[in-house]
Design a protein around this motif. Structure first.
Motif, PDB file in Angstrom:
ATOM      1  N   LEU A 164       0.836  -1.211   0.000  1.00 55.27           N
ATOM      2  CA  LEU A 164       0.000   0.000   0.000  1.00 55.27           C
ATOM      3  C   LEU A 164       0.867   1.256   0.000  1.00 55.27           C
ATOM      4  O   LEU A 164       0.601   2.220  -0.726  1.00 55.27           O
ATOM      5  CB  LEU A 164      -0.931  -0.005   1.220  1.00 55.27           C
ATOM      6  N   THR A 165       1.927   1.233   0.817  1.00 50.28           N
ATOM      7  CA  THR A 165       2.819   2.400   0.881  1.00 50.28           C
ATOM      8  C   THR A 165       3.511   2.621  -0.459  1.00 50.28           C
ATOM      9  O   THR A 165       3.639   3.764  -0.925  1.00 50.28           O
ATOM     10  CB  THR A 165       3.884   2.203   1.989  1.00 50.28           C
ATOM     11  N   LEU A 203      -5.932  -7.259  -1.501  1.00 48.49           N
ATOM     12  CA  LEU A 203      -6.259  -5.864  -1.159  1.00 48.49           C
ATOM     13  C   LEU A 203      -7.449  -5.369  -1.981  1.00 48.49           C
ATOM     14  O   LEU A 203      -8.291  -4.616  -1.488  1.00 48.49           O
ATOM     15  CB  LEU A 203      -5.045  -4.963  -1.394  1.00 48.49           C
ATOM     16  N   LYS A 204      -7.503  -5.824  -3.217  1.00 51.70           N
ATOM     17  CA  LYS A 204      -8.610  -5.412  -4.087  1.00 51.70           C
ATOM     18  C   LYS A 204      -9.924  -5.999  -3.582  1.00 51.70           C
ATOM     19  O   LYS A 204     -10.960  -5.329  -3.573  1.00 51.70           O
ATOM     20  CB  LYS A 204      -8.318  -5.876  -5.517  1.00 51.70           C
ATOM     21  N   SER A 231      -7.859   0.041  -5.784  1.00 52.22           N
ATOM     22  CA  SER A 231      -8.643  -0.097  -7.011  1.00 52.22           C
ATOM     23  C   SER A 231      -7.659  -0.173  -8.175  1.00 52.22           C
ATOM     24  O   SER A 231      -6.488   0.184  -8.020  1.00 52.22           O
ATOM     25  CB  SER A 231      -9.582   1.096  -7.175  1.00 52.22           C
ATOM     26  N   SER A 232      -8.104  -0.674  -9.309  1.00 49.92           N
ATOM     27  CA  SER A 232      -7.174  -0.821 -10.430  1.00 49.92           C
ATOM     28  C   SER A 232      -7.794  -0.324 -11.736  1.00 49.92           C
ATOM     29  O   SER A 232      -9.017  -0.249 -11.859  1.00 49.92           O
ATOM     30  CB  SER A 232      -6.767  -2.290 -10.581  1.00 49.92           C
ATOM     31  N   ARG A 233      -6.907   0.007 -12.668  1.00 44.71           N
ATOM     32  CA  ARG A 233      -7.350   0.371 -14.009  1.00 44.71           C
ATOM     33  C   ARG A 233      -6.273  -0.078 -14.998  1.00 44.71           C
ATOM     34  O   ARG A 233      -5.115  -0.281 -14.595  1.00 44.71           O
ATOM     35  CB  ARG A 233      -7.584   1.886 -14.115  1.00 44.71           C
ATOM     36  N   VAL A 273      -4.637   3.515  -4.094  1.00 46.18           N
ATOM     37  CA  VAL A 273      -5.177   3.211  -2.758  1.00 46.18           C
ATOM     38  C   VAL A 273      -6.526   3.925  -2.604  1.00 46.18           C
ATOM     39  O   VAL A 273      -6.649   5.103  -2.918  1.00 46.18           O
ATOM     40  CB  VAL A 273      -4.200   3.653  -1.653  1.00 46.18           C
ATOM     41  N   THR A 274      -7.512   3.204  -2.115  1.00 46.84           N
ATOM     42  CA  THR A 274      -8.833   3.813  -1.915  1.00 46.84           C
ATOM     43  C   THR A 274      -8.879   4.547  -0.565  1.00 46.84           C
ATOM     44  O   THR A 274      -7.943   4.434   0.237  1.00 46.84           O
ATOM     45  CB  THR A 274      -9.931   2.727  -1.914  1.00 46.84           C
TER      46      THR A 274
END
Lengths: 206, 109
Positions: B17-18, B56-57, B63-65, B83-84
């Motif tokens: 995440l970091t 994590l998703k 989130s991803s794109r 990161v959301t």
């Protein structure tokens, strides 16, 4: 000069083990890193890195696929549930009542078996409740569960052999079916406990 | 409905995440792996990175794109992660817990 390509066999293995959702992204990442190593160092080193990376990632990806697949979770969980039930049947029927029941043919009948199996179902419900409590708690019981799973597997093998050779002629089909139906809720509980146990023991490092 | 309460994250999840936060809009597998290795010395396989990202998703922490496809990637697209809000709150929760734990521990000062 043409750009070196990753080993085809490794690419094939990757495409087999990777789930569709991440296959393209991960293969793209690996190919990008392969190209970087090939450009900055050598093609031989890049190929070595590629195979090493495959081996390093295989365990994480495979265990992740196994844990996240509902089918494999359900199969493993059901097996754990059955193993737990057979263990307690084995204890109640063979160890506790076994000597007395083997004495005469009259007490070695269906009623005695139902009593013995019934008490074993009580044991198993206690086990499953205990398991559920352990799994719901935030403490890490993975070591305990690995040991329990190994013990259960051992008993399952032993009891299955006994069941296959000694039991069939002593029990009616109707009684067998009744006992199987009795086991269903316990198997479901055992299934849930087994699935949770598995995901805790073998999930990729967090 | 997904649970929208922040939850504690594992140490490797926290690193990932970091790394995503540090990389901003360029956070994809290779970059995340490199960032973690450069800053922590911890070498993580792509398999470990992607299994963590998937977890994590599923927890709605990232989130991803899809990004651009390049020739060096064999024509495959990048998946870019961010990161959301829930992810950020979960990181703050874990970091707060860690800070409170080490606060006053002389050996770690």
């Amino acid at each position: 000069m043409s750009r070196p390509k990753p080993p085809r066999i490794s690419q094939f293995v990757w495409s087999l083990i990777l789930p569709c959702s991440i296959r393209d992204s991960l293969l793209g990442d690996i190919e990008e890193e392969f190209a970087r190593i090939a450009d900055s160092q050598s093609a031989v080193r890049a190929r070595r890195w590629y195979v090493k990376e495959l081996l390093r990632s295989a365990w994480a990806v495979l265990s992740w696929r196994f844990v996240t697949s509902l089918v494999t979770r359900a199969l493993l969980a059901a097996a754990t549930g059955f193993a737990a039930i057979y263990l307690f049947e084995f204890i109640a029927f063979d160890w506790v009542f076994g000597d007395a029941l083997r004495g005469t043919a009259s007490v070695y009948g269906d009623v005695s078996k139902v009593v013995a199996f019934g008490s074993s179902e009580l044991f198993i419900s206690g086990l499953v409740a205990g398991s559920a409590a352990t799994l719901l708690s935030r403490t890490d019981g993975s070591q305990l569960w690995v040991m329990s799973a190994l013990t259960l597997a051992g008993f399952l093998i032993g009891y299955s052999i006994y069941h296959a050779f000694a039991m069939p002629e002593l029990m009616s089909v109707k009684l067998r079916l009744s006992l199987m139906m009795l086991k269903v809720p316990f198997v479901l509980l055992g299934a849930w406990a087994g699935a949770s146990m598995f995901s805790r023991c073998f999930a990729p490092a967090r | 409905m997904k649970d929208s309460k922040p939850k504690h994250v594992g140490d490797f999840e926290f690193l990932v995440l970091t790394a995503i936060l540090r990389l901003s809009d360029q956070a994809y597998g290779v970059a995340i792996s490199r960032e973690i290795e450069q800053r922590t010395g911890r070498s993580a396989s792509f398999g470990a990175i992607y299994t963590t990202l998937d977890r994590l998703k599923k927890k709605a922490l990232v989130s991803s794109r899809l990004g651009e496809a390049t020739q060096e990637r064999g024509g495959r697209s990048k998946t870019l992660y961010s990161v959301t809000k829930l992810g950020l709150e979960s990181m703050q929760l874990s970091l707060g817990a860690l800070r409170r734990m080490i606060d006053g521990v002389e050996a770690l000062q």
